[in-house]
Each structure stands twice: as structure tokens, then as C-alpha cells.
Design a protein around this motif. Sequence first.
Motif, PDB file in Angstrom:
ATOM      1  N   LEU A   9       2.967 -10.001 -11.122  1.00 31.14           N
ATOM      2  CA  LEU A   9       2.388  -8.834 -10.457  1.00 31.14           C
ATOM      3  C   LEU A   9       0.903  -8.675 -10.753  1.00 31.14           C
ATOM      4  CD1 LEU A   9       5.299  -6.303 -11.005  1.00 31.14           C
ATOM      5  CD2 LEU A   9       4.799  -7.659  -8.980  1.00 31.14           C
ATOM      6  N   LYS A  10       0.304  -9.668 -11.387  1.00 27.05           N
ATOM      7  CA  LYS A  10      -1.124  -9.608 -11.724  1.00 27.05           C
ATOM      8  C   LYS A  10      -2.016  -9.928 -10.518  1.00 27.05           C
ATOM      9  CE  LYS A  10      -0.729  -8.909 -16.207  1.00 27.05           C
ATOM     10  NZ  LYS A  10      -0.348  -7.556 -16.473  1.00 27.05           N
ATOM     11  N   ASP A  11      -1.422 -10.248  -9.405  1.00 21.19           N
ATOM     12  CA  ASP A  11      -2.162 -10.574  -8.188  1.00 21.19           C
ATOM     13  C   ASP A  11      -3.087  -9.412  -7.820  1.00 21.19           C
ATOM     14  OD1 ASP A  11      -2.549 -10.582  -5.161  1.00 21.19           O
ATOM     15  OD2 ASP A  11      -1.546 -12.512  -5.457  1.00 21.19           O
ATOM     16  N   ALA A  12      -4.312  -9.717  -7.497  1.00 17.43           N
ATOM     17  CA  ALA A  12      -5.307  -8.686  -7.173  1.00 17.43           C
ATOM     18  C   ALA A  12      -4.866  -7.817  -5.991  1.00 17.43           C
ATOM     19  CB  ALA A  12      -6.652  -9.333  -6.877  1.00 17.43           C
ATOM     20  N   ARG A  13      -4.164  -8.407  -5.044  1.00  8.00           N
ATOM     21  CA  ARG A  13      -3.697  -7.633  -3.883  1.00  8.00           C
ATOM     22  C   ARG A  13      -2.698  -6.567  -4.309  1.00  8.00           C
ATOM     23  NH1 ARG A  13      -2.066 -12.912  -0.662  1.00  8.00           N
ATOM     24  NH2 ARG A  13      -1.352 -13.271  -2.772  1.00  8.00           N
ATOM     25  N   LEU A  14      -1.807  -6.922  -5.221  1.00  7.87           N
ATOM     26  CA  LEU A  14      -0.824  -5.940  -5.697  1.00  7.87           C
ATOM     27  C   LEU A  14      -1.482  -4.872  -6.564  1.00  7.87           C
ATOM     28  CD1 LEU A  14       2.220  -8.231  -6.480  1.00  7.87           C
ATOM     29  CD2 LEU A  14       1.973  -6.600  -4.603  1.00  7.87           C
ATOM     30  N   GLN A  15      -2.495  -5.265  -7.304  1.00 12.52           N
ATOM     31  CA  GLN A  15      -3.206  -4.279  -8.108  1.00 12.52           C
ATOM     32  C   GLN A  15      -3.940  -3.281  -7.214  1.00 12.52           C
ATOM     33  OE1 GLN A  15      -2.680  -4.047 -11.460  1.00 12.52           O
ATOM     34  NE2 GLN A  15      -1.197  -5.616 -10.905  1.00 12.52           N
ATOM     35  N   ALA A  16      -4.500  -3.763  -6.097  1.00  9.83           N
ATOM     36  CA  ALA A  16      -5.162  -2.870  -5.136  1.00  9.83           C
ATOM     37  C   ALA A  16      -4.144  -1.929  -4.498  1.00  9.83           C
ATOM     38  CB  ALA A  16      -5.876  -3.691  -4.064  1.00  9.83           C
ATOM     39  N   VAL A  17      -2.958  -2.448  -4.200  1.00 11.30           N
ATOM     40  CA  VAL A  17      -1.890  -1.621  -3.640  1.00 11.30           C
ATOM     41  C   VAL A  17      -1.508  -0.536  -4.637  1.00 11.30           C
ATOM     42  CG1 VAL A  17       0.572  -1.656  -3.060  1.00 11.30           C
ATOM     43  CG2 VAL A  17      -0.961  -3.319  -2.038  1.00 11.30           C
ATOM     44  N   ARG A  18      -1.359  -0.931  -5.896  1.00 11.67           N
ATOM     45  CA  ARG A  18      -1.000   0.044  -6.938  1.00 11.67           C
ATOM     46  C   ARG A  18      -2.020   1.171  -6.990  1.00 11.67           C
ATOM     47  NH1 ARG A  18      -2.391  -1.834 -12.297  1.00 11.67           N
ATOM     48  NH2 ARG A  18      -4.207  -0.631 -11.814  1.00 11.67           N
ATOM     49  N   GLU A  19      -3.288   0.832  -6.951  1.00 12.47           N
ATOM     50  CA  GLU A  19      -4.340   1.852  -7.005  1.00 12.47           C
ATOM     51  C   GLU A  19      -4.238   2.797  -5.807  1.00 12.47           C
ATOM     52  OE1 GLU A  19      -8.031  -0.265  -7.472  1.00 12.47           O
ATOM     53  OE2 GLU A  19      -7.379  -1.104  -9.405  1.00 12.47           O
ATOM     54  N   ARG A  20      -3.955   2.254  -4.620  1.00 17.04           N
ATOM     55  CA  ARG A  20      -3.796   3.096  -3.431  1.00 17.04           C
ATOM     56  C   ARG A  20      -2.602   4.027  -3.561  1.00 17.04           C
ATOM     57  NH1 ARG A  20      -3.711  -1.407   0.220  1.00 17.04           N
ATOM     58  NH2 ARG A  20      -1.729  -0.591   0.945  1.00 17.04           N
ATOM     59  N   PHE A  21      -1.538   3.560  -4.201  1.00 17.13           N
ATOM     60  CA  PHE A  21      -0.303   4.329  -4.297  1.00 17.13           C
ATOM     61  C   PHE A  21      -0.308   5.344  -5.433  1.00 17.13           C
ATOM     62  CE2 PHE A  21       2.394   0.639  -2.411  1.00 17.13           C
ATOM     63  CZ  PHE A  21       1.834   0.861  -1.171  1.00 17.13           C
ATOM     64  N   GLU A  26      -1.898   7.974  -5.992  1.00 17.71           N
ATOM     65  CA  GLU A  26      -1.965   9.368  -5.581  1.00 17.71           C
ATOM     66  C   GLU A  26      -0.777   9.795  -4.725  1.00 17.71           C
ATOM     67  OE1 GLU A  26      -5.307  11.750  -3.507  1.00 17.71           O
ATOM     68  OE2 GLU A  26      -6.229  10.476  -5.048  1.00 17.71           O
ATOM     69  N   ASP A  27      -0.471   9.013  -3.679  1.00 21.20           N
ATOM     70  CA  ASP A  27       0.542   9.422  -2.703  1.00 21.20           C
ATOM     71  C   ASP A  27       1.854   8.661  -2.817  1.00 21.20           C
ATOM     72  OD1 ASP A  27      -1.249  11.257  -1.569  1.00 21.20           O
ATOM     73  OD2 ASP A  27      -2.133   9.676  -0.332  1.00 21.20           O
ATOM     74  N   GLY A  28       1.940   7.706  -3.687  1.00 16.51           N
ATOM     75  CA  GLY A  28       3.156   6.911  -3.814  1.00 16.51           C
ATOM     76  C   GLY A  28       3.206   5.787  -2.794  1.00 16.51           C
ATOM     77  N   PRO A  29       4.229   4.957  -2.893  1.00 18.63           N
ATOM     78  CA  PRO A  29       4.359   3.809  -1.985  1.00 18.63           C
ATOM     79  C   PRO A  29       4.463   4.224  -0.522  1.00 18.63           C
ATOM     80  CG  PRO A  29       5.820   3.577  -3.867  1.00 18.63           C
ATOM     81  CD  PRO A  29       5.260   4.970  -3.919  1.00 18.63           C
ATOM     82  N   SER A  30       3.870   3.414   0.334  1.00 17.82           N
ATOM     83  CA  SER A  30       3.888   3.707   1.773  1.00 17.82           C
ATOM     84  C   SER A  30       5.170   3.182   2.415  1.00 17.82           C
ATOM     85  CB  SER A  30       2.682   3.046   2.450  1.00 17.82           C
ATOM     86  OG  SER A  30       2.819   1.631   2.394  1.00 17.82           O
TER      87      SER A  30
END
Length: 111
Positions: free
Chosen positions: A72-84, A86-90
Motif C-alpha cells: 500500500l506504499k504506492d503513491a497513488r494509494l497514498q494520494a487517495v488516502r489523503e483525499r479520503f 476528510e470525507d471517507g472513501p468514495s
Amino acid sequence: MAKKSASELADELAGLGEEIVKRATAETRKYVAQEIEEQFLGTPRAARKTYCGRTPDDCIMDALTDDEAASLKDARLQAVRERFEEDGPSDDFRAGILFAVRLFADPTFDY
């Protein structure tokens, strides 16, 4: 009844072995996919006590923030985590999980 040669018996056993592996793989994929779906998407049969009372969204965020999970260290997943955060998973993210789970569970899907 004619006796089978050692070669014929070996071929028959090899065929049985292949069938056992095929069925075991399909069954394992089915139950792993079912567990992932229950944990991360929730299903009517999911007992949340299995996940310490955590909701499916909590489980997604826990997985995305797991420092031990190298996958889960993939940069894309880390960016997703940061987006989520506040509002949680989309809904799209949940749909992606469902898509992956269903493909994984399908024994006819050839990856």
C-alpha cells in the motif's frame, strides 16, 4: 476388466490431481473474495464484531494507513488516502474494490 498399465494409472492420477488443484483454487478464491467484500464493503451477513466493530469505511482507511503493508506504499494509494481523510472513501473507490473482488472470485476469469 482389463488391467491398466502404470502409465495409464499415472495419467489418471495426474488428471485427478489437476482437478483437485482447480477446485481448491476456485474455492479459496471464492472465500478470500467473500472476506474482502465483507470487510471493506459490508454485506448483510458480515458480523462487524469480527472487525472490532469497525465500519467498512474504517477498515478501508485502516488498510490505507497501515505502515506495515508494503503493497500500500504506492503513491497513488497514498494520494487517495489523503483525499479520503476528510470525507471517507468514495463510491467509485468502493466500486473498484467490488470490481476487483468479483474478478478474483470468478474461477473462469483468466488473468
